[in-house]
Design a protein around this motif. Structure first.
Motif, mmCIF file in Angstrom:
data_model
loop_
_atom_site.group_PDB
_atom_site.id
_atom_site.type_symbol
_atom_site.label_atom_id
_atom_site.label_comp_id
_atom_site.label_asym_id
_atom_site.label_seq_id
_atom_site.Cartn_x
_atom_site.Cartn_y
_atom_site.Cartn_z
ATOM 1 N N THR A 66 0.859 -1.184 0.000
ATOM 2 C CA THR A 66 0.000 0.000 0.000
ATOM 3 C C THR A 66 0.890 1.227 0.000
ATOM 4 N N PRO A 67 0.385 2.386 -0.387
ATOM 5 C CA PRO A 67 1.214 3.600 -0.401
ATOM 6 C C PRO A 67 1.893 3.874 0.938
ATOM 7 N N ALA A 68 1.177 3.643 2.048
ATOM 8 C CA ALA A 68 1.755 3.910 3.363
ATOM 9 C C ALA A 68 2.910 2.970 3.675
ATOM 10 N N VAL A 69 2.707 1.686 3.386
ATOM 11 C CA VAL A 69 3.761 0.696 3.640
ATOM 12 C C VAL A 69 4.950 0.951 2.720
ATOM 13 N N LYS A 70 4.669 1.323 1.482
ATOM 14 C CA LYS A 70 5.744 1.620 0.534
ATOM 15 C C LYS A 70 6.575 2.802 1.017
ATOM 16 N N ALA A 71 5.910 3.831 1.519
ATOM 17 C CA ALA A 71 6.623 4.999 2.040
ATOM 18 C C ALA A 71 7.511 4.615 3.214
ATOM 19 N N GLN A 72 6.987 3.765 4.075
ATOM 20 C CA GLN A 72 7.769 3.315 5.231
ATOM 21 C C GLN A 72 8.982 2.510 4.782
ATOM 22 N N GLU A 73 8.789 1.660 3.772
ATOM 23 C CA GLU A 73 9.886 0.841 3.277
ATOM 24 C C GLU A 73 10.976 1.706 2.650
ATOM 25 N N ILE A 74 10.591 2.748 1.950
ATOM 26 C CA ILE A 74 11.575 3.658 1.357
ATOM 27 C C ILE A 74 12.424 4.306 2.432
ATOM 28 N N GLU A 75 11.795 4.697 3.531
ATOM 29 C CA GLU A 75 12.535 5.284 4.651
ATOM 30 C C GLU A 75 13.497 4.268 5.257
ATOM 31 N N LYS A 76 13.067 3.025 5.345
ATOM 32 C CA LYS A 76 13.924 1.967 5.885
ATOM 33 C C LYS A 76 15.154 1.764 5.003
ATOM 34 N N ILE A 77 14.940 1.796 3.674
ATOM 35 C CA ILE A 77 16.048 1.612 2.736
ATOM 36 C C ILE A 77 17.055 2.757 2.861
ATOM 37 N N LYS A 78 16.540 3.976 3.041
ATOM 38 C CA LYS A 78 17.420 5.138 3.180
ATOM 39 C C LYS A 78 18.339 4.996 4.387
ATOM 40 N N LYS A 79 17.784 4.490 5.482
ATOM 41 C CA LYS A 79 18.539 4.391 6.731
ATOM 42 C C LYS A 79 19.421 3.144 6.798
#
Length: 222
Positions: A89-102
């Motif tokens: 979902t868009p929310a989960v995808k956004a969270q995953e992108i943040e995880k990848i950044k960190k």
């Protein structure tokens, strides 16, 4: 004298390589030149596909805050299991992108010593206390293991690697989720050896790793 000359020549050649690389190899802000050179030397086609997917995710614009649901907000920050953003979902995808950044995946080291499909399947059968036996025999499924990364969290064992896995249906020739709604199987695990040459064992994932899109693609019917 000859030895000193060889050292000087080697340094000059290496310096020249780095100068050329610095001018012609594109390096992202979160990457080092040395890491980029390592990519070109060691990466396979599948490695580059995974890399491009993660770079695309990082370049995407943040998802509006109103997409973030209470469920996502309640998720634990230490959720290290990789997520397929293609089905998120868009929310989960956004969270995953943040995880990848960190996560700084560029610092991960691909493991040369890793379990094969049979090793990982046997290890997971033992780890899940034979829950997988019925699945594998009666539902014609096998464990397939993807890329593994060196995990320094050996907990006193000889070595440890973190890998993504999936279930492969031999009849349908396609991957599938854990059957019958059973959620005992995660999509990634740590595999370790207690001593050199000993059999591989499995335990819960302890290090964040990227989603292995190449593994999913390899065992997809489409």
């Amino acid at each position: 004298m000859k030895k000193t000359l060889k050292i000087i020549v080697s340094v000059i050649i290496l310096s020249g390589i780095f100068l050329v690389a610095a001018n012609f190899i594109k390096v992202s802000p979160n990457e080092s030149l040395l890491y980029k050179i390592q990519q070109y030397v060691t990466y396979s086609k599948a490695d580059w596909e995974n890399y491009e997917i993660n770079q695309k995710l990082l370049a995407e614009k943040p998802v509006p805050a109103n997409y973030v649901t209470e469920v996502v907000q309640a998720q634990q920050e230490d959720d290290i299991y990789p997520v397929d953003t293609n089905f998120a979902t868009p929310a989960v995808k956004a969270q995953e992108i943040e995880k990848i950044k960190k996560a700084k995946f560029e610092n991960l080291i691909v493991a040369k010593n890793k379990p094969d499909d049979e090793d990982s399947q046997s290890a997971l059968i033992r780890f899940t206390r034979d829950q997988l036996t019925d699945v594998i025999i009666n539902q014609k499924l096998n464990i397939k293991v993807g890329k593994c990364y060196v995990n320094s969290n050996t907990e006193g064992n000889f070595n440890c690697v973190s890998c993504m896995i999936l279930l492969y249906n031999r009849d349908k020739k396609d991957w599938q989720e854990a059957p019958d709604g059973k959620n005992f199987l995660k999509n990634s695990y740590d595999f370790y050896q207690t001593s050199e040459g000993s059999r591989w064992e499995a335990k819960d994932l302890s290090m964040q790793i990227p989603f292995d899109y190449a593994l999913r693609k390899k065992y997809s019917a489409q």
